[in-house]
Design a protein around this motif. Structure first.
Motif, PDB file in Angstrom:
ATOM      1  N   GLU A   1       2.059   1.882  -3.547  1.00 32.54           N
ATOM      2  CA  GLU A   1       1.024   2.501  -4.372  1.00 32.54           C
ATOM      3  C   GLU A   1       0.839   3.977  -4.019  1.00 32.54           C
ATOM      4  O   GLU A   1       0.682   4.833  -4.895  1.00 32.54           O
ATOM      5  CB  GLU A   1      -0.305   1.761  -4.195  1.00 32.54           C
ATOM      6  N   TYR A   2       0.845   4.270  -2.732  1.00 32.09           N
ATOM      7  CA  TYR A   2       0.679   5.646  -2.261  1.00 32.09           C
ATOM      8  C   TYR A   2       1.807   6.525  -2.795  1.00 32.09           C
ATOM      9  O   TYR A   2       1.577   7.640  -3.273  1.00 32.09           O
ATOM     10  CB  TYR A   2       0.659   5.657  -0.736  1.00 32.09           C
TER      11      TYR A   2
ATOM     12  N   GLU B   1       0.830  -1.205   0.000  1.00 35.81           N
ATOM     13  CA  GLU B   1       0.000   0.000   0.000  1.00 35.81           C
ATOM     14  C   GLU B   1       0.864   1.255   0.000  1.00 35.81           C
ATOM     15  O   GLU B   1       0.535   2.257  -0.651  1.00 35.81           O
ATOM     16  CB  GLU B   1      -0.929  -0.009   1.217  1.00 35.81           C
TER      17      GLU B   1
ATOM     18  N   HIS C   1       3.313  -6.890  -4.884  1.00 34.62           N
ATOM     19  CA  HIS C   1       1.923  -7.320  -4.734  1.00 34.62           C
ATOM     20  C   HIS C   1       1.756  -8.823  -4.934  1.00 34.62           C
ATOM     21  O   HIS C   1       0.632  -9.326  -5.013  1.00 34.62           O
ATOM     22  CB  HIS C   1       1.024  -6.570  -5.723  1.00 34.62           C
TER      23      HIS C   1
END
Length: 522
Positions: free
Chosen positions: A182-183, A179, A272
């Protein structure tokens, strides 16, 4: 060894951070302090490379702890346990990268101050790539340079070491790090403005494509994959619908032109847990197709809009519907996508609005040929401001090789028809310059398409398609011909029923002059 000095980047704030958003914001603020001492072109690789190394190291340590527990329960002696814990096969069999001791995050963090953090990180990246063929040429070795502020780099390593990745809302360290990755990709795109669009597609656009295509199983391909966001979201889509054990039901393929972006994509898929084939190196999709024999069940793409400088070969076999013009590659992308589809494949491609109605000779003729070949299934006009990097209005093209019922799938036969959806009024402004599609928007648009196509999900939810003025209409090819094969949804859907008041009501409230004008149009 002397104890290392703690970071001056306020580690107590990192330790207090308890939610994913707080952790992400803390790390971004800390990493941003390094920006001035690093080449701007390499900054993404630099920071995301650190996160990736932390990810593979945490995954290794998690497997190591599991293995130690298993061996203890099996009654293995401590001496033997030590040997097993350093057995590469015990990790690779569990699909975990082998991380040499000096590349493990705990070792780097413990020795960062005494041995030079930049040198340690470059050596760690090299060791991980050397020990894992799948990562060859992927990781950055740019940390031990004179231009890099080694003190701030050591502080950032300290901070990442302090953050409680594995103890947040019941999520694993690997979940949290994916996460964070992605951020950071999203923040880098915002920071870079127009150039950010070269590697990043807005998440709500990605989700719309994935929600419409419903890629439960088969081969998936993105010919301009950027940092891999589309492929990641497609794989993530499977878990809530089919279960985590079905992630392997999708085979992921992609290609990227830019070397640095290709590296980011490789790391993104890995972090991922996705085994994607992005080819052994980067390359131009038009000049050097890395997957020449691929026929995909799903193709999804947001290629660069309206590019003029592209590798055009008039004899290319992909130009089945006409040779694309030299000064615009939009219809080259569309035909490449069609060439990659399997016999019952479906594609979603986001292009500039001009592609729907261009009057240029070559583009008009290619669009006519594609419509007459019954390849166009649906056109969705998207709202403005979805892309931070450009204000160009965009349209989502949905292409299908087979619009029949497809027998066992039991779809609604839509041969000879095209669905038009005008979604320009959807979305909400997330900032002064950025619009996002909400969950409600995504569901509404996807449900319209699913109901029209008669998909299994639509049947399960009892959805039935009906035209809705101002929003959607199913049109036959004869009507599209009458409009010169123009595919702009606004030309077909008309105005909403509630858009105007009854004429008599308006007349009653108007001046005598306006009442005379209304009378003319009765």
């Amino acid at each position: 060894m002397a104890p290392r000095q703690k970071s001056s980047i306020e580690p107590e704030k990192a330790l207090r951070a308890s939610t994913p958003k707080e952790i992400q914001a803390t790390l971004w603020k800390a990493a941003d302090k390094l920006r001035g001492s690093i080449d701007a072109a390499q900054y993404k690789e630099f920071v995301l490379g650190l996160i990736f190394l932390k990810y593979v190291s945490d995954a290794f340590e998690e497997r190591r702890n599991e293995l130690a527990k298993e061996l203890t329960e099996d009654g293995i002696s401590e001496d033997q346990i030590g040997d097993f814990l350093e057995d590469r096969d015990e990790y690779t069999a569990a699909r975990v990268f082998w991380v040499p001791e000096t590349a493990r995050w705990s070792w780097i963090a413990a020795n960062a101050e005494s041995q030079g953090v930049g040198e340690l990180l470059d050596e760690a990246m090299d060791a991980v790539m050397r020990e894992n063929a799948a990562l060859t040429g992927v990781l950055p070795k740019i940390f031990n340079r004179d231009s890099v502020d080694q003190k701030r780099l050591a502080e950032l390593v300290d901070l990442i070491d302090d953050v409680p990745f594995g103890d947040t809302e019941g999520r694993t360290s690997q979940d949290m790090l994916s996460e964070v990755y992605e951020y950071f990709l999203g923040n880098f795109a915002r920071a870079e403005g127009r150039r950010g669009g070269e590697f990043f597609t807005p998440p709500s656009v990605v989700r719309l494509i994935v929600e419409i295509l419903e890629p439960y199983e088969g081969r998936m391909y993105d010919p301009a994959c950027g940092s891999g966001g589309m492929l990641v979201q497609a794989a993530k889509f499977i878990e809530p619908h089919q279960g985590a054990g079905h992630k392997a039901d999708i085979a992921v393929y992609g290609q990227e032109l830019n070397e640095r972006t290709w590296r980011l994509a490789r790391m993104n898929l890995t972090i991922h847990g996705i085994d994607g084939d992005l080819a052994a190196r980067w390359g131009d999709t038009f000049a050097d197709d890395k997957h020449p024999d691929l026929r995909a069940d799903f193709v999804m793409a947001t290629p660069p809009f309206n590019i003029k400088d592209w590798a055009r070969d008039e004899s290319d076999a992909r130009w089945k519907y006409g040779v694309p013009p030299r000064n615009n590659a939009n219809y080259a992308w569309l035909q490449h996508v069609v060439a990659k589809l399997s016999d019952q494949g479906t594609a979603a491609v986001v292009l500039a609005n001009g592609s729907t109605s261009s009057a240029r000779g070559a583009e008009r003729e290619i669009r006519r040929a594609m419509v007459e070949a019954d390849l166009v299934a649906c056109m969705v006009a998207l709202p403005a401001h979805l892309f931070q990097t450009t204000q160009i209005p965009t349209t989502l093209w949905l292409l299908a090789k087979d619009k029949s019922s497809q027998d066992r799938k039991g779809l609604t036969d839509r041969r000879g028809h095209i669905l038009f959806i005008d979604a320009r009024g959807t979305g909400t402004m997330d900032s002064r310059i950025e619009r996002v599609l909400t969950d409600v928007d995504l569901a509404r648009i996807a449900n319209i398409y699913h109901a029209w196509r008669g998909t299994a999900s639509a049947r399960a939810e009892g959805l039935a398609y009906a035209d809705e003025p101002g929003l959607c209409v199913s049109t036959d090819l004869a009507t599209v011909r009458e409009h010169g094969h123009d595919l702009a949804p606004g030309r077909y859907v008309g105005a909403p029923k509630t858009a105007t008041q009854p004429l008599r009501e308006l007349q009653a409230r108007s001046s005598p002059l306006m009442r005379d004008l209304y009378a003319i149009f009765e």
